[in-house]
Design a protein around this motif. Structure first.
Motif, PDB file in Angstrom:
ATOM      1  N   LYS A 279       0.841  -1.208   0.000  1.00 40.09           N
ATOM      2  CA  LYS A 279       0.000   0.000   0.000  1.00 40.09           C
ATOM      3  C   LYS A 279       0.879   1.262   0.000  1.00 40.09           C
ATOM      4  O   LYS A 279       0.630   2.214  -0.749  1.00 40.09           O
ATOM      5  N   VAL A 280       1.915   1.227   0.845  1.00 38.53           N
ATOM      6  CA  VAL A 280       2.820   2.386   0.918  1.00 38.53           C
ATOM      7  C   VAL A 280       3.499   2.584  -0.442  1.00 38.53           C
ATOM      8  O   VAL A 280       3.583   3.699  -0.956  1.00 38.53           O
ATOM      9  N   GLU A 281       3.961   1.484  -1.051  1.00 37.18           N
ATOM     10  CA  GLU A 281       4.628   1.585  -2.359  1.00 37.18           C
ATOM     11  C   GLU A 281       3.686   2.191  -3.403  1.00 37.18           C
ATOM     12  O   GLU A 281       4.064   3.060  -4.177  1.00 37.18           O
ATOM     13  N   GLN A 282       2.459   1.703  -3.388  1.00 38.28           N
ATOM     14  CA  GLN A 282       1.451   2.180  -4.348  1.00 38.28           C
ATOM     15  C   GLN A 282       1.233   3.693  -4.182  1.00 38.28           C
ATOM     16  O   GLN A 282       1.235   4.434  -5.158  1.00 38.28           O
ATOM     17  N   LEU A 283       1.093   4.124  -2.939  1.00 42.85           N
ATOM     18  CA  LEU A 283       0.829   5.545  -2.699  1.00 42.85           C
ATOM     19  C   LEU A 283       2.064   6.405  -3.000  1.00 42.85           C
ATOM     20  O   LEU A 283       1.943   7.523  -3.506  1.00 42.85           O
ATOM     21  N   LEU A 284       3.247   5.870  -2.732  1.00 49.05           N
ATOM     22  CA  LEU A 284       4.469   6.645  -2.987  1.00 49.05           C
ATOM     23  C   LEU A 284       4.697   6.874  -4.480  1.00 49.05           C
ATOM     24  O   LEU A 284       5.381   7.818  -4.871  1.00 49.05           O
ATOM     25  N   ALA A 285       4.115   6.007  -5.311  1.00 49.69           N
ATOM     26  CA  ALA A 285       4.291   6.149  -6.766  1.00 49.69           C
ATOM     27  C   ALA A 285       3.795   7.507  -7.253  1.00 49.69           C
ATOM     28  O   ALA A 285       4.235   8.008  -8.275  1.00 49.69           O
ATOM     29  N   GLY A 286       2.898   8.117  -6.504  1.00 46.86           N
ATOM     30  CA  GLY A 286       2.373   9.423  -6.906  1.00 46.86           C
ATOM     31  C   GLY A 286       3.239  10.586  -6.449  1.00 46.86           C
ATOM     32  O   GLY A 286       2.894  11.739  -6.691  1.00 46.86           O
ATOM     33  N   TYR A 287       4.375  10.314  -5.804  1.00 45.34           N
ATOM     34  CA  TYR A 287       5.224  11.396  -5.285  1.00 45.34           C
ATOM     35  C   TYR A 287       6.499  11.514  -6.120  1.00 45.34           C
ATOM     36  O   TYR A 287       7.042  10.507  -6.565  1.00 45.34           O
ATOM     37  N   THR A 288       6.950  12.736  -6.312  1.00 44.89           N
ATOM     38  CA  THR A 288       8.191  12.927  -7.083  1.00 44.89           C
ATOM     39  C   THR A 288       9.229  13.650  -6.224  1.00 44.89           C
ATOM     40  O   THR A 288       9.935  14.532  -6.685  1.00 44.89           O
ATOM     41  N   ILE A 289       9.281  13.269  -4.953  1.00 50.00           N
ATOM     42  CA  ILE A 289      10.263  13.895  -4.066  1.00 50.00           C
ATOM     43  C   ILE A 289      11.224  12.822  -3.554  1.00 50.00           C
ATOM     44  O   ILE A 289      10.821  11.681  -3.320  1.00 50.00           O
ATOM     45  N   PRO A 290      12.492  13.182  -3.395  1.00 57.22           N
ATOM     46  CA  PRO A 290      13.481  12.175  -2.987  1.00 57.22           C
ATOM     47  C   PRO A 290      13.479  11.925  -1.487  1.00 57.22           C
ATOM     48  O   PRO A 290      14.383  12.339  -0.769  1.00 57.22           O
ATOM     49  N   ILE A 291      12.464  11.236  -0.985  1.00 56.79           N
ATOM     50  CA  ILE A 291      12.408  10.936   0.452  1.00 56.79           C
ATOM     51  C   ILE A 291      12.628   9.443   0.672  1.00 56.79           C
ATOM     52  O   ILE A 291      12.367   8.631  -0.207  1.00 56.79           O
ATOM     53  N   LYS A 292      13.115   9.110   1.860  1.00 55.83           N
ATOM     54  CA  LYS A 292      13.351   7.715   2.218  1.00 55.83           C
ATOM     55  C   LYS A 292      12.271   7.303   3.214  1.00 55.83           C
ATOM     56  O   LYS A 292      12.111   7.957   4.255  1.00 55.83           O
ATOM     57  N   VAL A 293      11.525   6.269   2.891  1.00 55.75           N
ATOM     58  CA  VAL A 293      10.422   5.828   3.754  1.00 55.75           C
ATOM     59  C   VAL A 293      10.670   4.373   4.170  1.00 55.75           C
ATOM     60  O   VAL A 293      10.907   3.515   3.318  1.00 55.75           O
ATOM     61  N   ALA A 294      10.647   4.123   5.467  1.00 51.47           N
ATOM     62  CA  ALA A 294      10.908   2.761   5.971  1.00 51.47           C
ATOM     63  C   ALA A 294       9.631   2.131   6.511  1.00 51.47           C
ATOM     64  O   ALA A 294       8.861   2.778   7.212  1.00 51.47           O
ATOM     65  N   VAL A 295       9.425   0.861   6.159  1.00 49.02           N
ATOM     66  CA  VAL A 295       8.280   0.103   6.676  1.00 49.02           C
ATOM     67  C   VAL A 295       8.861  -1.145   7.344  1.00 49.02           C
ATOM     68  O   VAL A 295       9.347  -2.045   6.662  1.00 49.02           O
TER      69      VAL A 295
END
Ligand code: SF4
Length: 352
Positions: A279-295
């Motif tokens: 779900k997180v991966e799917q939602l992150l696909a809409g972002y174009t910012i270089p952030i690091k997200v850990a799950v």
């Protein structure tokens, strides 16, 4: 450190020299079906694709490029095999690059005609050799598409370009075998000054194709070889773009998309982490910012990794903690974790 080659302009994109590695893909619709082709191009544009190539099989496909070129927001490349007259036709529509395969275009004078018109239209040309379609002279002489056979094919083609004093050239020499392809590109890198379009051709379905491409392109890019990449996958072209940015991000060559770190899960995990990560991966696909997200699945490595990322989730039993920039923001139920994470990301992105 990226190698210095000549710089070649493809529309508004500069390829080669010190410019960043460019991500490209190819449409998989019949080009003449302009509605479906344009729809796919729009999806590619949104995914971050920087150059798009369309197959031109006949005059109807060629004619469709006039329509496509007018509407596409990224440079358009015409992929031409066999018939040099198709190249002459699409050059009139202002395409940004032509890809030809010297193995099947035929006599040198035909390539010469394309070069003359490309110069007049200020259009670049890719000499795209494929190990599976070498000219007859080479297959008879070398029996198999060896590194030597491929290099000779490229050099023969480039001799025609040299003769015409035309240097807006990009070169590719792809094969389906990863280490053979690496060997060919290493040799090309030593011998020729042109930007290299690198890729593993016919790499396969997304999982295996992505792995093979990551290995081959990873080795080359880490050695400073390659100016533009295409990850060839049997599947949606948007996946090719996602895979390309993952490769470039892992090599720290280009980080312009969010990076997702997720643990593999194990017996300590007490939430449905695979579902959460998807779900997180799917939602992150809409972002174009270089952030690091850990799950992360538990409290062993979870909080540590999550704190190291810009944003993160570290889960416990049916609950989890959302982190931002190393600080604990909220502890919520499993069902609210993803939503809370994105609320935090969005608040912070807007603040920036
Ligand atoms: S973070 Fe926890 S759940 Fe995930 S793999 Fe490591 S120990 Fe297992």
């Amino acid at each position: 450190m990226k190698n210095r080659t000549r710089t070649v302009r493809i529309g508004n994109i500069k390829l080669g020299g010190k410019n960043p590695v460019v991500v490209q893909s190819m449409t998989k619709t019949r080009t003449r079906d302009v509605v479906r082709t344009m729809r796919q191009i729009r999806r590619l544009e949104r995914s971050g694709c920087e150059i798009v190539r369309c197959a031109v099989v006949d005059r109807r496909d060629a004619a469709a490029l006039a329509y496509i070129k007018e509407r596409a927001r990224i440079p358009v490349v015409a992929d031409i095999h066999f018939d040099y007259r198709l190249a002459m036709q699409v050059l009139d529509y202002g395409v940004d690059k032509i890809r030809i395969n010297p193995g099947n275009i035929g006599e040198a004078w035909k390539v010469g005609e394309i070069i003359k018109k490309a110069r007049e239209k200020k259009c670049a040309i890719r000499v795209g050799v494929n190990s599976g379609s070498l000219p007859k002279t080479k297959t008879v002489r070398y029996k198999r598409p060896s590194t030597r056979a491929i290099l000779e094919t490229v050099e023969d083609a480039l001799a025609i370009f040299d003769k015409h004093g035309f240097h807006d050239v990009v070169v590719s020499a792809k094969g389906a075998d990863v280490m053979d392809t690496v060997a060919v590109y290493r040799a090309l890198h030593r011998r020729i000054p042109y930007p290299l379009h690198i890729g593993i051709t016919e790499a396969g379905l997304p999982f295996r194709g992505g792995v093979k491409s990551a290995v081959g392109l990873g080795i080359l890019l880490d050695q400073g070889i390659g100016d533009t990449i295409r990850v060839s996958l049997t599947g949606d072209p948007v996946l090719e773009v996602i895979a390309a940015y993952e490769i470039l991000g892992a090599l720290k060559l280009r980080i312009q998309k969010p990076v997702l770190i997720s643990c593999p899960t194990c017996g300590r995990c007490e939430v449905d982490l695979i579902r959460i990560a998807r779900k997180v991966e799917q939602l992150l696909a809409g972002y174009t910012i270089p952030i690091k997200v850990a799950v992360m699945g538990c409290v062993v490595n979870g909080p540590g990794e999550a704190r190291d990322a810009d944003y993160g989730i570290a889960c416990g039993k049916g609950r989890g903690i959302v982190f931002m920039k190393g600080k604990e923001v909220k502890c919520v139920k499993e069902s609210q974790l993803v939503e809370t994470l994105f609320e935090v990301i969005d608040e912070n992105v807007i603040d920036r």
